[in-house]
Design an enzyme around this catalytic site. Sequence first.
Site, PDB file in Angstrom:
ATOM      1  N   ASP A  36       0.874  -1.183   0.000  1.00 32.58           N
ATOM      2  CA  ASP A  36       0.000   0.000   0.000  1.00 32.58           C
ATOM      3  C   ASP A  36       0.906   1.227   0.000  1.00 32.58           C
ATOM      4  OD1 ASP A  36      -1.638   2.135   0.491  1.00 32.58           O
ATOM      5  OD2 ASP A  36      -2.730   1.197   2.141  1.00 32.58           O
ATOM      6  N   ALA A  60      -2.141   4.515  -8.854  1.00 35.42           N
ATOM      7  CA  ALA A  60      -2.749   5.847  -8.769  1.00 35.42           C
ATOM      8  C   ALA A  60      -4.219   5.705  -8.430  1.00 35.42           C
ATOM      9  CB  ALA A  60      -2.617   6.564 -10.118  1.00 35.42           C
ATOM     10  N   THR A  62      -7.564   6.861  -9.922  1.00 36.46           N
ATOM     11  CA  THR A  62      -7.863   7.351 -11.283  1.00 36.46           C
ATOM     12  C   THR A  62      -9.352   7.641 -11.538  1.00 36.46           C
ATOM     13  OG1 THR A  62      -7.990   5.071 -12.064  1.00 36.46           O
ATOM     14  CG2 THR A  62      -5.867   6.171 -12.294  1.00 36.46           C
ATOM     15  N   THR A 103      -0.708  13.150 -16.192  1.00 38.49           N
ATOM     16  CA  THR A 103      -1.900  13.292 -17.026  1.00 38.49           C
ATOM     17  C   THR A 103      -2.002  14.660 -17.697  1.00 38.49           C
ATOM     18  OG1 THR A 103      -4.317  13.449 -16.865  1.00 38.49           O
ATOM     19  CG2 THR A 103      -3.099  13.906 -14.867  1.00 38.49           C
ATOM     20  N   TYR A 127      -8.510  15.460  -9.549  1.00 44.13           N
ATOM     21  CA  TYR A 127      -7.570  14.435 -10.011  1.00 44.13           C
ATOM     22  C   TYR A 127      -6.323  15.107 -10.614  1.00 44.13           C
ATOM     23  CZ  TYR A 127      -5.747  10.906 -13.302  1.00 44.13           C
ATOM     24  OH  TYR A 127      -4.937  10.066 -14.026  1.00 44.13           O
ATOM     25  N   LYS A 131      -2.504  14.782  -9.206  1.00 46.17           N
ATOM     26  CA  LYS A 131      -1.457  14.218 -10.087  1.00 46.17           C
ATOM     27  C   LYS A 131      -0.326  15.243 -10.273  1.00 46.17           C
ATOM     28  CE  LYS A 131      -1.303  10.807 -11.944  1.00 46.17           C
ATOM     29  NZ  LYS A 131      -0.734   9.507 -11.505  1.00 46.17           N
ATOM     30  N   TRP A 152      -6.085  10.149 -22.160  1.00 45.38           N
ATOM     31  CA  TRP A 152      -7.139   9.344 -22.810  1.00 45.38           C
ATOM     32  C   TRP A 152      -6.683   7.893 -23.022  1.00 45.38           C
ATOM     33  CZ3 TRP A 152     -10.140  12.441 -27.123  1.00 45.38           C
ATOM     34  CH2 TRP A 152     -10.437  13.710 -26.660  1.00 45.38           C
TER      35      TRP A 152
HETATM   36  N1  LIG Z   1      -6.648   5.950 -17.395  1.00 44.08           N
HETATM   37  C1  LIG Z   1      -6.414   7.106 -18.005  1.00 44.08           C
HETATM   38  O1  LIG Z   1      -7.156   7.554 -18.891  1.00 44.08           O
HETATM   39  C2  LIG Z   1      -5.176   7.905 -17.634  1.00 44.08           C
HETATM   40  C3  LIG Z   1      -4.955   9.128 -18.270  1.00 44.08           C
HETATM   41  C4  LIG Z   1      -3.814   9.853 -17.934  1.00 44.08           C
HETATM   42  C5  LIG Z   1      -2.925   9.360 -17.002  1.00 44.08           C
HETATM   43  N2  LIG Z   1      -3.181   8.170 -16.384  1.00 44.08           N
HETATM   44  C6  LIG Z   1      -2.227   7.691 -15.376  1.00 44.08           C
HETATM   45  O2  LIG Z   1      -1.690   6.461 -15.821  1.00 44.08           O
HETATM   46  C7  LIG Z   1      -1.337   5.658 -14.695  1.00 44.08           C
HETATM   47  C8  LIG Z   1      -1.931   4.272 -14.854  1.00 44.08           C
HETATM   48  O3  LIG Z   1      -3.358   4.410 -14.908  1.00 44.08           O
HETATM   49  P1  LIG Z   1      -4.309   3.149 -15.127  1.00 44.08           P
HETATM   50  O4  LIG Z   1      -5.296   3.520 -16.166  1.00 44.08           O
HETATM   51  O5  LIG Z   1      -3.497   1.919 -15.280  1.00 44.08           O
HETATM   52  O6  LIG Z   1      -5.047   3.152 -13.698  1.00 44.08           O
HETATM   53  P2  LIG Z   1      -5.830   1.966 -12.981  1.00 44.08           P
HETATM   54  O7  LIG Z   1      -6.251   0.928 -13.953  1.00 44.08           O
HETATM   55  O8  LIG Z   1      -6.863   2.644 -12.127  1.00 44.08           O
HETATM   56  O9  LIG Z   1      -4.725   1.299 -12.048  1.00 44.08           O
HETATM   57  C9  LIG Z   1      -4.245   1.933 -10.896  1.00 44.08           C
HETATM   58  C10 LIG Z   1      -3.671   0.887  -9.991  1.00 44.08           C
HETATM   59  O10 LIG Z   1      -3.205   1.534  -8.802  1.00 44.08           O
HETATM   60  C11 LIG Z   1      -3.487   0.698  -7.703  1.00 44.08           C
HETATM   61  N3  LIG Z   1      -3.585   1.429  -6.440  1.00 44.08           N
HETATM   62  C12 LIG Z   1      -4.551   2.296  -6.045  1.00 44.08           C
HETATM   63  N4  LIG Z   1      -4.327   2.688  -4.775  1.00 44.08           N
HETATM   64  C13 LIG Z   1      -3.186   2.073  -4.371  1.00 44.08           C
HETATM   65  C14 LIG Z   1      -2.454   2.065  -3.154  1.00 44.08           C
HETATM   66  N5  LIG Z   1      -2.835   2.787  -2.084  1.00 44.08           N
HETATM   67  N6  LIG Z   1      -1.332   1.298  -3.088  1.00 44.08           N
HETATM   68  C15 LIG Z   1      -0.936   0.550  -4.141  1.00 44.08           C
HETATM   69  N7  LIG Z   1      -1.592   0.510  -5.316  1.00 44.08           N
HETATM   70  C16 LIG Z   1      -2.717   1.265  -5.417  1.00 44.08           C
HETATM   71  C17 LIG Z   1      -4.826   0.062  -8.054  1.00 44.08           C
HETATM   72  O11 LIG Z   1      -4.939  -1.116  -7.318  1.00 44.08           O
HETATM   73  P3  LIG Z   1      -6.332  -1.562  -6.699  1.00 44.08           P
HETATM   74  O12 LIG Z   1      -7.131  -2.042  -7.844  1.00 44.08           O
HETATM   75  O13 LIG Z   1      -5.910  -2.605  -5.742  1.00 44.08           O
HETATM   76  O14 LIG Z   1      -6.920  -0.337  -6.043  1.00 44.08           O
HETATM   77  C18 LIG Z   1      -4.675  -0.188  -9.558  1.00 44.08           C
HETATM   78  O15 LIG Z   1      -4.127  -1.448  -9.819  1.00 44.08           O
HETATM   79  C19 LIG Z   1      -1.810   6.431 -13.467  1.00 44.08           C
HETATM   80  O16 LIG Z   1      -0.735   7.153 -12.930  1.00 44.08           O
HETATM   81  C20 LIG Z   1      -2.836   7.401 -14.026  1.00 44.08           C
HETATM   82  O17 LIG Z   1      -2.966   8.553 -13.227  1.00 44.08           O
HETATM   83  C21 LIG Z   1      -4.280   7.434 -16.688  1.00 44.08           C
END
Ligand SMILES: NC(=O)c1ccc[n+]([C@@H]2O[C@H](COP(=O)([O-])OP(=O)(O)OC[C@H]3O[C@@H](n4cnc5c(N)ncnc54)[C@H](OP(=O)(O)O)[C@@H]3O)[C@@H](O)[C@H]2O)c1
Length: 279
Positions: A36, A60, A62, A103, A127, A131, A152
Site C-alpha cells: 500500500d 494511482a 484514477t 496526465t 484528479y 497528479k 485518454w
Molecule cells: N486511465 C487514463 O485515462 C489515464 C490518463 C492519464 C494518465 N493516467 C495515469 O496512468 C497511470 C496508470 O493508470 P491506469 O489507467 O493503469 O489506472 P488503474 O487501472 O486505475 O490502475 C491503478 C492501480 O493503482 C493501484 N492502487 C490504487 N491505490 C493504491 C495504493 N494505495 N497502493 C498501491 N496501489 C494502489 C490500483 O490497485 P487496486 O485495484 O488494488 O486499487 C490499480 O491497480 C496512473 O498514474 C494514471 O494517473 C491514466
Amino acid sequence: MEILITGANGQLGTELRHLLDERGKAYTGTDTHELDITDEAAVNAYFEANQPKIVYHCAAYTAVDAAEEEPGKHIDEQVNVVGTTNIAKAAAKVGATLIYISTDYVFDGTNPGMYTENDQPAPKNEYGRTKFLGEQAVAKYAEKYYIIRTSWVFGLYGHNFVYTMLKLAETHDKLTVVDDQFGRPTWTRTLAEFMDYAVEKNLDYGLYQLSNENSCNWYEFAKEILKDTKTTVTPVTSEQYPQKAYRPRHSIMDLSKVEATGFKIPTWQEALAAFKAKM
Ligand SMILES: NC(=O)c1ccc[n+]([C@@H]2O[C@H](COP(=O)([O-])OP(=O)(O)OC[C@H]3O[C@@H](n4cnc5c(N)ncnc54)[C@H](OP(=O)(O)O)[C@@H]3O)[C@@H](O)[C@H]2O)c1
C-alpha cells in the site's frame, strides 16, 4: 530486485507486465494488498529489503469524477500525493530510477494550440491537482526520474472509453458523445513501450509527454471505435453532458520531445486498429 512495478494489476501495470514478459525482463509487480503506497513505513521497509533499481510507478487513484467529493480530503490525495511522495523518497534512498505517470488533466485546457513540457500546469479538477502535486513530489525527492504525461488511455486490461463504447453499442442503435473536448488517445502498449525505451536508452531524466499521434475529440474517437458496428454517434456539447469533474477542452500535448529521442509513435487510429485486432 531489478524492476518493481506499483499498480501492477491496473490497466497500464498489466500491459507493462506483458511487455516485460515478452522481452524476457524479470520484474516484481505489487498492488494495494502487497504494498500500500500510502503506508510510508511499509514502503520504506519494502524498498530497503528489496533494493529495486527501476521503479515503474503505475499505482494511482484514477476515478476522476469520484475524486471531486471532498476535495483535498479524498483518498486520491492519499494515493496520488502522499503515496507518490513515499515512493519518490524511498526510490531516492536506494538509488532507484523512478518512472511516474501523469496526465494531461494537469492543464486547464484553455490553450487552443498544443501544450509543451515547458507550459505551466493549472489543473481545474481534483484528479489533475493531485497528479500535479505527485509530479512535484517526484521532481523534489527522486534523484533519477522520468515523469511521463499521458492522456485518454485505453488498453486491453482495464475500464476505458473504447470498451465503454463497444459495450454500449451492443444495446444501443444511437449514442451521443461530446465533440468539444479535444485531446490525444493513448494505447497502453505505446506508453509501456516508451517507458521501457526511456530506461533502455538512458534518456535524459525529466518530464516527457507521450500519447498516440494525431488528435481528435471524443465524438471523432467514438465514431472510429464504432465504425464496424451499426450504432450511430451524434455530437453533443459538454453542457449537454454534464460531469462532476471539469474536463479540459483542449489538452492536446506536444510530442516533439519524445519524437526527438527516436521513439516512433503510432497514430491513435493505428493504435486503435492494433488494439481491436488483439481484443
Ligand atoms: N486511465 C487514463 O485515462 C489515464 C490518463 C492519464 C494518465 N493516467 C495515469 O496512468 C497511470 C496508470 O493508470 P491506469 O489507467 O493503469 O489506472 P488503474 O487501472 O486505475 O490502475 C491503478 C492501480 O493503482 C493501484 N492502487 C490504487 N491505490 C493504491 C495504493 N494505495 N497502493 C498501491 N496501489 C494502489 C490500483 O490497485 P487496486 O485495484 O488494488 O486499487 C490499480 O491497480 C496512473 O498514474 C494514471 O494517473 C491514466
